[in-house]
Design a protein around this motif. Structure first.
Motif, mmCIF file in Angstrom:
data_model
loop_
_atom_site.group_PDB
_atom_site.id
_atom_site.type_symbol
_atom_site.label_atom_id
_atom_site.label_comp_id
_atom_site.label_asym_id
_atom_site.label_seq_id
_atom_site.Cartn_x
_atom_site.Cartn_y
_atom_site.Cartn_z
ATOM 1 N N GLU A 3 76.619 -20.645 -35.748
ATOM 2 C CA GLU A 3 76.139 -20.510 -34.375
ATOM 3 C C GLU A 3 76.139 -21.874 -33.689
ATOM 4 N N THR A 201 83.004 -9.917 -22.046
ATOM 5 C CA THR A 201 81.947 -10.854 -22.420
ATOM 6 C C THR A 201 81.193 -11.380 -21.202
ATOM 7 N N VAL A 203 78.450 -14.471 -20.223
ATOM 8 C CA VAL A 203 77.844 -15.712 -20.686
ATOM 9 C C VAL A 203 76.777 -16.139 -19.688
ATOM 10 N N THR A 219 74.351 -19.933 -24.006
ATOM 11 C CA THR A 219 74.972 -18.843 -24.742
ATOM 12 C C THR A 219 75.255 -19.313 -26.159
ATOM 13 N N PHE A 221 77.551 -19.239 -29.381
ATOM 14 C CA PHE A 221 78.918 -18.929 -29.806
ATOM 15 C C PHE A 221 78.938 -18.862 -31.327
ATOM 16 N N THR A 243 80.093 -13.948 -28.894
ATOM 17 C CA THR A 243 79.022 -14.680 -28.239
ATOM 18 C C THR A 243 77.794 -13.783 -28.099
#
Length: 246
Positions: A3, A201, A203, A219, A221, A243
């Motif tokens: 992460e 996605t 973010v 966010t 990842f 994400t």
């Protein structure tokens, strides 16, 4: 997968609306303080402070995604990111050819400063960078992706300067890697309100213009390492990368 916490929408002193405290060094220090491993530098219609931030951030273990916040002729703001210095320079030439000459005489709308890592002024941009380009969002998106870049319509939940405020819909022929929400909108709320499919996605970024704002939107990842290709895969949910907004 590991992460990595990211804030991909940060302005420097080059943006006329940003605080003069937003120097490259102070941005990196604040990002480290906020436990960010990835930051995106996105000044208005200019990439010229990206590489100095990237250079400073390397010694802090922070990966810098170099990019820009583009204002299209529809007054839609979008983020674009490129992997190499050559890509940044090429896209800067493209933007310069489409940015109208609107003078920012004597910093009337805020100073626009290109600096080095020691905060020495290298250039004072005299054209108003927040002006709209003379080309539309589709042409900009096509240019970004033709160069292998990442394209993200910015702050879609903002009442001005967003794709929904200006166009009222997401064009079906517009290829996006993600959509950005601000720090106040929950993901579920945004998806329901704008009818955004789960395959696309979302973010969350800070759109920081002041040091204290950095990291307020972020966010996570999930990828093998902080790298341009890994970030692009995570945004597009490929090869197990993804994400999460936390």
């Amino acid at each position: 997968m590991h992460e990595f916490r990211a804030d991909l929408h940060i302005h420097t002193v080059l943006s006329p609306c940003a605080s003069l405290e937003m120097s490259p060094g102070k941005i990196v220090q604040q990002a480290k303080k906020q436990n960010l491993q990835v930051i995106g530098i996105t000044d208005h219609n200019s990439t010229k402070n990206c590489l100095v931030v990237k250079d400073i951030a390397e010694s802090y273990g922070i990966y810098v995604l170099c990019g820009v916040e583009i204002n299209t002729k529809e007054e839609v703001h979008s983020l674009a990111f490129f992997e190499t210095p050559e890509g940044l320079r090429h896209f800067q030439v493209f933007m310069d050819s489409h940015l109208p000459v609107v003078e920012n005489k004597d910093g009337k709308f805020g100073y626009q400063v290109v600096v080095d890592k020691n905060e020495n002024i290298l250039e004072l941009e005299e054209r108003l960078l927040v002006a709209a380009l003379d080309i539309g969002i589709n042409e900009v998106e096509e240019k970004v992706h033709s160069m292998g870049g990442i394209f993200i319509p910015a702050h879609i939940d903002k009442p001005t300067s967003s794709i929904y405020s200006q166009l009222a819909f997401l064009p079906p022929n517009l290829a996006v890697d993600a959509l950005e929400t601000n720090t106040f909108t929950k993901e579920k709320q945004a998806r329901e309100h704008y009818r955004i499919h789960n395959n696309l996605t979302l973010v969350s970024n800070s759109d920081a213009h002041h040091l204290d704002d950095i990291g307020k939107g972020k966010t996570s990842f999930f990828m093998t390492k902080p790298h341009f290709s890994e970030i692009k895969m995570a945004l597009n949910k490929k090869m197990g990368r993804y994400t999460e907004i936390k």
